[in-house]
Enzyme design. Sequence first.
Site, PDB file in Angstrom:
ATOM      1  N   HIS A  62      82.100  57.095  73.642  1.00 30.55           N
ATOM      2  CA  HIS A  62      81.160  56.531  72.673  1.00 30.55           C
ATOM      3  C   HIS A  62      80.946  57.479  71.506  1.00 30.55           C
ATOM      4  CE1 HIS A  62      77.399  58.826  73.090  1.00 30.55           C
ATOM      5  NE2 HIS A  62      77.710  58.973  74.368  1.00 30.55           N
ATOM      6  N   CYS A  63      80.466  56.885  70.402  1.00 33.06           N
ATOM      7  CA  CYS A  63      80.076  57.658  69.220  1.00 33.06           C
ATOM      8  C   CYS A  63      78.829  56.989  68.646  1.00 33.06           C
ATOM      9  CB  CYS A  63      81.224  57.733  68.215  1.00 33.06           C
ATOM     10  SG  CYS A  63      81.689  56.136  67.508  1.00 33.06           S
ATOM     11  N   ARG A  64      78.647  57.090  67.348  1.00 28.49           N
ATOM     12  CA  ARG A  64      77.458  56.501  66.726  1.00 28.49           C
ATOM     13  C   ARG A  64      77.573  54.989  66.631  1.00 28.49           C
ATOM     14  NH1 ARG A  64      75.328  55.229  61.573  1.00 28.49           N
ATOM     15  NH2 ARG A  64      77.434  55.329  60.751  1.00 28.49           N
ATOM     16  N   MET A  91      75.958  54.354  69.863  1.00 31.62           N
ATOM     17  CA  MET A  91      74.553  54.701  70.057  1.00 31.62           C
ATOM     18  C   MET A  91      73.621  53.927  69.122  1.00 31.62           C
ATOM     19  SD  MET A  91      74.383  56.675  72.694  1.00 31.62           S
ATOM     20  CE  MET A  91      75.560  55.455  73.310  1.00 31.62           C
TER      21      MET A  91
END
Length: 99
Positions: A62-64, A91
């Site tokens: 995952h990332c932003r 996120m």
Amino acid sequence: MDITIEELKERLDKGEALNLIDVREEYEFDEFNIGAKLIPLGELPDRLDEIEALKDQEILIHCRSGARSGRAKEYLESEGYTNVRNVLGGMLAWQAAGY
């Protein structure tokens, strides 16, 4: 196949042991994280040895927003990783859902 934030939340709530990698930058991780292993996208090629043992296991990235983790997924697949899943929406979606 990618994974939704809902599915990830459900699996975390059940206490599943997940191979979860956060490819954001350290300052983003410090602001808010869900307990993943931090390997910023730019460092990933130099840190493959840290996740070599996971080559045939499920890895959730995952990332932003899902963009960097999508690139990380493509990169890992090109390096022979067989079960990499991007957390869709990242996120931003996680926090928008109030988790």
